[in-house]
Design a protein around this motif. Structure first.
Motif, mmCIF file in Angstrom:
data_model
loop_
_atom_site.group_PDB
_atom_site.id
_atom_site.type_symbol
_atom_site.label_atom_id
_atom_site.label_comp_id
_atom_site.label_asym_id
_atom_site.label_seq_id
_atom_site.Cartn_x
_atom_site.Cartn_y
_atom_site.Cartn_z
ATOM 1 N N ASN A 84 -7.988 -5.229 -1.533
ATOM 2 C CA ASN A 84 -7.456 -3.987 -0.972
ATOM 3 C C ASN A 84 -8.479 -3.193 -0.157
ATOM 4 O O ASN A 84 -8.238 -2.037 0.171
ATOM 5 C CB ASN A 84 -6.918 -3.100 -2.105
ATOM 6 C CG ASN A 84 -5.736 -3.734 -2.819
ATOM 7 O OD1 ASN A 84 -4.616 -3.708 -2.346
ATOM 8 N ND2 ASN A 84 -5.998 -4.322 -3.979
ATOM 9 N N ILE B 136 -8.937 1.192 2.952
ATOM 10 C CA ILE B 136 -9.821 2.327 3.246
ATOM 11 C C ILE B 136 -9.743 2.713 4.713
ATOM 12 O O ILE B 136 -9.854 3.889 5.087
ATOM 13 C CB ILE B 136 -11.276 1.968 2.855
ATOM 14 C CG1 ILE B 136 -11.403 1.820 1.334
ATOM 15 C CG2 ILE B 136 -12.247 3.018 3.347
ATOM 16 C CD1 ILE B 136 -11.203 3.084 0.558
ATOM 17 N N LEU C 98 -10.311 2.092 -4.574
ATOM 18 C CA LEU C 98 -11.208 2.919 -5.372
ATOM 19 C C LEU C 98 -10.806 2.949 -6.847
ATOM 20 O O LEU C 98 -11.643 3.239 -7.703
ATOM 21 C CB LEU C 98 -11.249 4.347 -4.817
ATOM 22 C CG LEU C 98 -11.802 4.501 -3.395
ATOM 23 C CD1 LEU C 98 -11.878 5.972 -3.018
ATOM 24 C CD2 LEU C 98 -13.177 3.848 -3.276
ATOM 25 N N TYR C 99 -9.543 2.653 -7.165
ATOM 26 C CA TYR C 99 -9.104 2.677 -8.558
ATOM 27 C C TYR C 99 -9.809 1.610 -9.390
ATOM 28 O O TYR C 99 -10.397 1.927 -10.432
ATOM 29 C CB TYR C 99 -7.588 2.514 -8.638
ATOM 30 C CG TYR C 99 -6.799 3.608 -7.942
ATOM 31 C CD1 TYR C 99 -7.195 4.942 -8.037
ATOM 32 C CD2 TYR C 99 -5.678 3.314 -7.180
ATOM 33 C CE1 TYR C 99 -6.484 5.943 -7.382
ATOM 34 C CE2 TYR C 99 -4.959 4.311 -6.524
ATOM 35 C CZ TYR C 99 -5.369 5.621 -6.629
ATOM 36 O OH TYR C 99 -4.662 6.623 -5.992
ATOM 37 N N TRP D 256 0.800 -1.217 0.000
ATOM 38 C CA TRP D 256 0.000 0.000 0.000
ATOM 39 C C TRP D 256 0.843 1.282 0.000
ATOM 40 O O TRP D 256 0.595 2.222 0.767
ATOM 41 C CB TRP D 256 -0.967 0.014 1.175
ATOM 42 C CG TRP D 256 -2.073 -0.986 0.998
ATOM 43 C CD1 TRP D 256 -2.597 -1.444 -0.166
ATOM 44 C CD2 TRP D 256 -2.803 -1.645 2.042
ATOM 45 N NE1 TRP D 256 -3.595 -2.356 0.065
ATOM 46 C CE2 TRP D 256 -3.747 -2.499 1.420
ATOM 47 C CE3 TRP D 256 -2.751 -1.618 3.430
ATOM 48 C CZ2 TRP D 256 -4.637 -3.299 2.135
ATOM 49 C CZ3 TRP D 256 -3.627 -2.416 4.138
ATOM 50 C CH2 TRP D 256 -4.564 -3.243 3.505
ATOM 51 N N GLY E 152 -7.239 5.277 5.210
ATOM 52 C CA GLY E 152 -7.355 6.457 4.356
ATOM 53 C C GLY E 152 -6.624 6.333 3.034
ATOM 54 O O GLY E 152 -6.330 7.338 2.390
ATOM 55 N N ILE E 153 -6.309 5.103 2.620
ATOM 56 C CA ILE E 153 -5.616 4.871 1.348
ATOM 57 C C ILE E 153 -6.660 4.554 0.275
ATOM 58 O O ILE E 153 -7.565 3.739 0.499
ATOM 59 C CB ILE E 153 -4.612 3.703 1.486
ATOM 60 C CG1 ILE E 153 -3.585 4.045 2.568
ATOM 61 C CG2 ILE E 153 -3.914 3.418 0.165
ATOM 62 C CD1 ILE E 153 -2.665 2.885 2.917
ATOM 63 N N MET E 154 -6.540 5.187 -0.890
ATOM 64 C CA MET E 154 -7.571 5.116 -1.922
ATOM 65 C C MET E 154 -7.387 3.951 -2.892
ATOM 66 O O MET E 154 -8.078 3.880 -3.906
ATOM 67 C CB MET E 154 -7.580 6.425 -2.720
ATOM 68 C CG MET E 154 -7.566 7.678 -1.864
ATOM 69 S SD MET E 154 -8.955 7.732 -0.697
ATOM 70 C CE MET E 154 -10.302 8.040 -1.807
ATOM 71 N N THR E 155 -6.484 3.019 -2.604
ATOM 72 C CA THR E 155 -6.147 1.944 -3.538
ATOM 73 C C THR E 155 -7.356 1.174 -4.069
ATOM 74 O O THR E 155 -7.463 0.958 -5.284
ATOM 75 C CB THR E 155 -5.147 0.969 -2.883
ATOM 76 O OG1 THR E 155 -3.982 1.699 -2.485
ATOM 77 C CG2 THR E 155 -4.742 -0.130 -3.845
#
Length: 275
Positions: A234, A238, A246-247, A48, A241-244
């Motif tokens: 992944n 969330i 969402l991609y 991450w 606070g990591i947007m991984t």
């Protein structure tokens, strides 16, 4: 080809946006090995990691490059969804046309079998069958294609029944034309507009269905990249606070929107031609 180019030039901005989205996804799927800086399953860093010059979209839960996984996910998910959609249309249209032309017991038996399959919620039925036959690409393709063909059957049968009573079809029957000839040369050309529109909608459904099954762990299996599975793998990011995740979720939504924009435009053209 010239007709397609002319239609594209007259298309509204929404359809052009849809074309751009689809072309980008197709190019990404076809040229994935050239575009991607790393291998599909290659671990290239810590887990991450945030986006950087080395990793445009960061890394996933195992330290694999997220941009690479996203591009290869396009290749795997779109290819399998297209294969399933084509197979479901071959099964559904052939059986639907056959039932409409033959009528009688053939229509009754096929329609009742389809009604039984459609009585079960699609997701629950797929989960039940896949849990029995096992996960994998081939079982996934066969199960979803058979389930989706029931929807195609209903549409193709309804359209074919309206066409089968036309005078030119009756004339072909009197000439002694065979069943396959009637289906291919009389029914199919006149049933194309609704079937083409349905093809786009079914592709969207299959695409989202594969993503849902992968999210539940019964779709495309790791380490093969797939957008639904990438969201599941992944999801824990969330919390930090990591947007991984969402991609791939955004990629799923974007392609679905693009196909729907094209389908809406095609339906508008088809309705204009009827008038």
């Amino acid at each position: 080809m010239l007709k397609i180019i002319k239609l594209a030039r007259k298309s509204p901005i929404s359809a052009r946006i849809g074309f751009v989205i689809i072309v980008i996804n197709i190019c990404a799927a076809v040229f994935a090995p050239v575009i991607c800086p790393f291998g599909e399953t290659e671990v290239v860093g810590d887990t991450w990691l945030l986006a950087s010059a080395d990793h445009l979209l960061g890394t996933d839960h195992l330290g694999r490059d997220m941009f690479t996984r996203l591009i290869f996910g396009a290749r795997n998910t779109i290819a399998i969804a297209m294969i399933i959609t084509i197979l479901s249309f071959l099964i559904g249209t052939v059986t639907g046309f056959f039932a409409a032309i033959m009528g009688g017991w053939a229509d009754l038996v096929i329609s009742r079998i389809v009604d039984i399959l459609m009585a079960f919620p699609t997701l629950i039925f797929a989960l039940m069958v896949l849990s029995v036959v096992g996960t994998g690409t081939l079982p996934l393709i066969v199960v979803i294609a058979l389930l989706d063909s029931t929807r195609v059957y209903r549409l193709s049968r309804a359209v074919a029944m309206d066409i089968a009573v036309m005078e030119y079809v009756e004339a072909a029957r009197l000439r002694g034309e065979k069943l396959w000839w009637l289906m291919r040369d009389e029914i199919l050309p006149n049933a194309m507009p609704p079937l083409v529109a349905e093809f786009g909608l079914r592709f969207c459904f299959v695409f989202l269905f594969i993503a849902a099954l992968s999210f539940l762990g019964l779709g495309i299996q790791p380490p093969t990249a797939d957008w639904g599975g990438m969201v599941r793998e992944n999801a824990g990011a969330i919390t930090f606070g990591i947007m991984t995740p969402l991609y791939p979720a955004a990629a799923i939504a974007l392609l679905t929107i693009g196909v729907n924009l094209i389908v809406d435009w095609f339906l508008h053209i088809a309705s204009g031609l009827k008038e």
